[in-house]
Design an enzyme around this catalytic site. Structure first.
Site, short mmCIF file in Angstrom:
data_model
loop_
_atom_site.label_atom_id
_atom_site.label_comp_id
_atom_site.label_asym_id
_atom_site.label_seq_id
_atom_site.Cartn_x
_atom_site.Cartn_y
_atom_site.Cartn_z
N THR A 294 0.79 -1.24 0.00
CA THR A 294 0.00 0.00 0.00
C THR A 294 0.82 1.28 0.00
O THR A 294 0.64 2.14 -0.86
CB THR A 294 -0.95 0.00 1.21
OG1 THR A 294 -1.87 -1.08 1.06
CG2 THR A 294 -1.71 1.30 1.32
N PHE A 295 1.71 1.44 0.97
CA PHE A 295 2.39 2.73 1.10
C PHE A 295 3.28 3.06 -0.10
O PHE A 295 3.23 4.16 -0.63
CB PHE A 295 3.17 2.77 2.42
CG PHE A 295 2.35 3.30 3.57
CD1 PHE A 295 1.20 2.62 3.98
CD2 PHE A 295 2.68 4.46 4.22
CE1 PHE A 295 0.43 3.09 5.03
CE2 PHE A 295 1.92 4.95 5.27
CZ PHE A 295 0.78 4.27 5.67
#
Length: 716
Positions: free
Chosen positions: A227-228
């Site tokens: 995600t990040f």
């Protein structure tokens, strides 16, 4: 003898045929002649001094003295001046000339030989000054010309690198009947929304967007597919190795500190985020941004904050996200008459993050009944947003771009690699990443090559993972050029995970029947079919035929597309795709986003999931003739249109003609009402389909919502 003393003045020194010039000394007495000789010597000296003075640039002191009538410390008209007048008169009488008028700086009689010499000296001085001034002027002109040339070259270079396109859209403002809107884009990320989730007949809103907009069959995330890193790639156009957020957790050897995404006090420090996100690019160019819960938006990334920002809240209800977006759109704009009276003005760039699909994918798995309910719930949120835009007459005014960051794969206790069985853990200093593992060793110079060889042999035996050093890492990963990337990596095959005994003992779990959690994972090879993401766009910045199909691209391209939709210049990045996009035709009914069957990994003993995946996760899934069979337990409404169907083939509401179309506010003559426009019947159709699906989705979601746990878990 007397004639001999005459020297050079005697007649004998001339040629015989030379004309004799009578001497004035012969007509005057001897005493007068001697006085003339002495005075003549003095006159010559005085005249020489005058010539030298005239040929020299006077000092400031001399000019000041001249202004007050002083010469050599004496006032003009004193003995020196009288002597000069006297000698001059005598010379003039000798040549038969009258005494000239005296002016400052010498004699001005143009008929006098002496005056000519003095004037020549003055002229030479003026010429020297003029020539010196001319040279300076030429130097200044040359420097100015060089500076202009450099500026022009820089402009040409920057215009090539950051061309603002399309110009027509950038200069266009739209009027929805009550307000003027500058280019405005809503950017929504559906975390963990796998591309083939579109093929489950539970996403009427997203399918309607696809049918009216422009999209590829899928979009590739960046490696690692977590995600990040991917959300910062979407906002910067940079690979993770370039923007520095290389995983959800990693070690920085310079800081001697660990980045851990759930530790907000550490991860939200600006030192970790080494690139310019889109909201900073926009704010620098006078475009207000409003950011709702986007990963990294709370990190105070230099050197400007978004105008509006909502902090992360994992338990926030989806309708509240819609309320936030519509509230920002309802603010007065810069072009409103009373704009100056308002402190808060409308943003043009609105980004919203939706973590629900990812959270429930981890908790229940990507093939669970619960994830189907979550997908339908998120699609209903988009329904509410569309209706809000429709009520404000903004459906043809604002751009909407919907993406996801990665896909999701099912996990199992039988698909685990026990790291302790592969290496001596005492050699390891730090472990990065998850579910893949980056190893930092205590003695890297000695142990990296040894462990690489040993792990490579075990990887070949098991076939469940790959081993890479920074030298052997696949080039397509773009995952080597950063000190935050560990020097040795174990990358499991999709659906597998690498675990340590301290976290999960595989042998004990298999013996006791303990299930591994999370039940869904990502972070694998970004090109694997189960990691595919989505990209759908619609609005005035995308003047394409409805249902247009784009070539497949990676998410590093999204940043440039977003910048162009807002009419701002992108910061340098890894992407190359720019507006206007170039479709390669239209999606067909059997070849639209999400239509391709993707094999999900399964255990040897199938556990009865609702999807029936192929037994081998690495099988070839690129055959377009393979279609998804109806799924058991599919309660989708029978009147849901086929995915990819064009709007012209669908029924229309009776009151479709009553939907007013927005007008532009003084558009340029060459900006038409737009090839990007579709008739209001499309939105009427969408509204009709969403109304039919809404009640079903609500009942479906409510029926299983009581079984859902873990709301508010952080995104991974």
């Amino acid at each position: 003898m007397a004639r001999d003393r005459d020297g050079l003045f005697s007649e004998k020194h001339y040629d015989d045929d030379a004309a004799l010039v009578p001497s004035e000394s012969e007509s005057e007495n001897g005493s007068e002649s001697e006085e003339d000789v002495r005075d003549g010597d003095r006159d010559i000296l005085d005249e020489t001094e005058e010539h030298e003075k005239l040929l020299q640039k006077p000092s400031r002191l001399e000019r000041a003295r001249g202004a007050f009538g002083l010469r050599d410390g004496r006032q003009e008209g004193g003995s020196s001046g009288k002597r000069a007048t006297k000698s001059t008169s005598r010379r003039s009488r000798k040549r038969g000339m009258s005494t000239p008028d005296k002016l400052e700086g010498g004699f001005t009689d143009s008929n006098s030989e002496d005056s000519f010499e003095i004037q020549a000296g003055k002229w030479e001085g003026k010429t020297s000054k003029k020539s010196h001034g001319g040279r300076l002027a030429m130097i200044y002109l040359a420097i100015t010309g060089l500076f202009v040339a450099l500026l022009f070259g820089a402009y040409k270079a920057s215009s090539k690198k950051h061309k603002l396109a399309p110009t027509e859209h950038r200069l266009t403002r739209y009027n929805n009947g009550t307000h003027i809107f500058r280019p405005t884009t809503i950017f929504i990320s559906l975390d963990g929304f796998r591309a083939d989730f579109l093929n489950r007949n539970i996403t009427p809103a997203l399918n309607a967007f696809i049918a009216s907009g422009v999209s590829p069959k899928y979009m590739l995330p960046s490696f690692p597919s977590v995600t990040f890193p991917n959300h910062f790639t979407l906002m910067t156009g940079l690979y993770p190795e370039s923007h520095g957020v290389v995983s959800n957790q990693f070690w920085d050897p310079e800081f001697q500190e660990e980045f851990w995404y759930t530790n907000v006090s550490v991860s939200m420090q600006p030192k970790w985020w080494n690139a310019e996100p889109l909201w900073v690019t926009a704010e620098h160019q006078g475009v207000r941004s409003a950011i709702h819960m986007w990963p990294g938006s709370e990190a105070h990334i230099p050197d400007v904050e978004p105008t509006y920002m909502d902090k992360y809240n994992g338990t926030e209800a989806l309708p509240r996200k819609v309320d936030s977006i519509l509230r920002w759109l309802d603010m007065p704009g810069d072009d409103d008459v009373d704009a100056a009276a308002h402190e808060d003005l409308r943003p043009q760039f609105i980004a919203a993050y939706v973590p629900n699909v990812d959270a429930d994918g981890h908790l229940y798995g990507p093939n669970s009944t619960e994830i189907r309910a979550t997908i339908a719930d998120v699609d209903s949120m988009l329904t509410m947003l569309v209706e809000g835009l429709l009520a404000r007459n903004l459906t043809e005014i604002v751009n909407m771009v919907i993406v996801s960051d990665h896909g999701m794969a099912t996990t199992s206790t039988s698909r685990l690699v026990q790291l302790d069985d592969l290496i001596d853990m005492s050699l390891v200093d730090h472990i990065d990443g998850w579910p893949l593992r980056g190893l930092r060793l205590k003695n890297p110079d000695r142990d990296i090559s040894i462990l690489y060889e040993a792990l490579s042999e075990k990887a070949a035996e098991s076939g469940n993972f790959n081993v890479y050093t920074l030298e052997t890492m696949p080039e397509r990963y773009h995952f080597t050029k950063n000190d935050r990337i560990a020097p040795l990596w174990i990358v499991p095959k999709t659906g597998w995970a690498v675990v340590e005994k301290s976290d999960f003992d595989v042998a004990d779990a298999l013996a006791t029947g303990e299930e591994y959690a999370p039940k869904g994972l990502h972070g694998y090879d970004h090109e694997h079919p189960l990691m595919r993401a989505i990209f759908v766009a619609r609005g005035p910045a995308f003047p394409h035929e409805p249902n247009s199909q784009l070539p497949i691209f990676q998410n590093i391209e999204v940043y440039n597309i977003m910048c162009d939709s807002l009419g701002i210049v992108p910061h340098p990045n890894n992407g190359t795709l720019r507006l206007p996009l170039k479709p390669q035709g239209l999606h067909s009914e059997n070849d639209n986003p999400g239509s391709e069957v993707v094999a999900d990994p399964v255990d040897d003993e199938e556990d009865g999931g609702e999807d029936t995946p192929a037994p081998d996760e690495d099988q070839d899934t690129s055959n377009p003739s393979t279609t998804d069979s109806p799924q058991s337990g599919d309660d989708s409404p029978t009147d849901t249109p086929p995915e990819g169907s064009a709007p012209s083939d669908t029924p229309q509401r009776d009151d479709a003609s009553a939907d007013p179309s927005p007008d532009k506010d003084n558009p340029p003559a060459d900006v038409g009402d737009g090839q990007h426009r579709t008739s209001s019947s499309w939105w009427s159709f969408v509204h009709e389909q969403l109304e039919k699906a809404k009640e079903w989705a609500k009942e479906f979601v409510d029926s299983i919502k009581g079984n859902k746990e873990g709301e508010g878990e952080p995104p991974v």
